[in-house]
Design an enzyme around this catalytic site. Sequence first.
Site, PDB file in Angstrom:
ATOM      1  N   SER A  87       0.831  -1.216   0.000  1.00 16.22           N
ATOM      2  CA  SER A  87       0.000   0.000   0.000  1.00 16.22           C
ATOM      3  C   SER A  87       0.867   1.269   0.000  1.00 16.22           C
ATOM      4  CB  SER A  87      -0.976   0.002   1.170  1.00 16.22           C
ATOM      5  OG  SER A  87      -0.278   0.007   2.385  1.00 16.22           O
ATOM      6  N   ASP A 131       9.017  -3.603  -4.178  1.00 13.30           N
ATOM      7  CA  ASP A 131       7.624  -3.149  -4.166  1.00 13.30           C
ATOM      8  C   ASP A 131       7.397  -2.043  -5.198  1.00 13.30           C
ATOM      9  OD1 ASP A 131       7.819  -4.764  -1.943  1.00 13.30           O
ATOM     10  OD2 ASP A 131       6.789  -3.395  -0.581  1.00 13.30           O
TER      11      ASP A 131
HETATM   12  C1  MEV Z   1       8.608  -5.624   1.833  1.00 18.06           C
HETATM   13  O1  MEV Z   1       7.477  -5.761   0.977  1.00 18.06           O
HETATM   14  C2  MEV Z   1       9.670  -6.586   1.453  1.00 18.06           C
HETATM   15  C3  MEV Z   1      10.971  -6.530   2.239  1.00 18.06           C
HETATM   16  O2  MEV Z   1      11.876  -7.428   1.567  1.00 18.06           O
HETATM   17  C4  MEV Z   1      11.559  -5.128   2.302  1.00 18.06           C
HETATM   18  C5  MEV Z   1      12.032  -4.622   0.958  1.00 18.06           C
HETATM   19  O3  MEV Z   1      12.322  -5.416   0.051  1.00 18.06           O
HETATM   20  O4  MEV Z   1      12.143  -3.388   0.827  1.00 18.06           O
HETATM   21  C6  MEV Z   1      10.792  -7.042   3.661  1.00 18.06           C
END
Ligand code: MEV
Length: 321
Positions: A87, A131
């Site tokens: 999000s 993301d």
């Molecule tokens: C967050 O969706 C995923 C993590 O690997 C952090 C990142 O990649 O920035 C935990």
Amino acid sequence: MVEIEAPAKAILLGEHAVVYGKPALAVAIDLPLRMRLLPAEGWRLDQEEFQPRRRGYIAAALERAWQGGPLAMTIRSSIPPASGLGSSAAVTCATLAGAMTLAARTWDSRALASSAFDVEWAVQGAASPTDTSTIAHGGGILLRPAGSESSPLIDGHRSPLWELSRGARAWEVSAIEVPRLSLVVGNTGVKGRTTDLVAAVRARTEQDAAARAAIERIGALTMEGTEALLRGDLATLGQLMAEDHALLRSLGVSHPALEALVSGAAPVSLGAKLTGAGGGGSIIALTDDVERTAHAIVKAGGMPYVVEVDRQGTRVVGEAP
Ligand code: MEV
């Protein structure tokens, strides 16, 4: 006025390890966030006064992409917040895309992914571009350390998109051909804080050789799983998702509510695991029976979402002078 739509994302394999330069495999999913931006007399967000301190991602995105006057902004989102489904990256991409479009600046998914990663890094600290690149571009995304060796199978099914780096780390981001997948997300309703979870994994890897070994194994199984996906071997992909979940649990990022959903979904799925940072948030299940899997998630106390891969990424869906 401009209206932007951004998808959510689900990481199929590789979260947390990707922060240390390991590969990750993610897909954009069709839980859309819509944002409208309109020049106005004063700064507003959802009919209320806009408070930049409380909306760090939007404020940081506007700081980078908007030099004009006040805006009235509205957000309609089907992405549950702090749920591991991107999000924050979606609101960041939507704000940047909206501001650049209003300012009549041309942009593409490469420019958007790069700026969105800058924003995420500034607001959240240590992060990978997983993301933001997945939500900017859409479809299937494979991140790997820049310059890493590839396999003929992966090379035959990937299109290099861009490279992004921070400090000593550089990630090569590719679009990967993803077949139609039956995926069910299960949200625990427990909010996880990505910054804290990433910091906790860092502390663990600094102290514990087993945690460093887990990160290595997640990197290797992400490549094995990507190959399985490309061969159409979803049974192997599902097994690797289950193994990935066990490794993430060993790193301390699971939660009793996540364990309940994974235990409920696993017997009626090809594989189920937490997705995103963990500590609450969501699971993702790969299945050949979405209804049974969704039902199992409800029985285990979660909220199921049957999702499709979004192939468009962040885009302008409305514009008026
Ligand atoms: C967050 O969706 C995923 C993590 O690997 C952090 C990142 O990649 O920035 C935990």
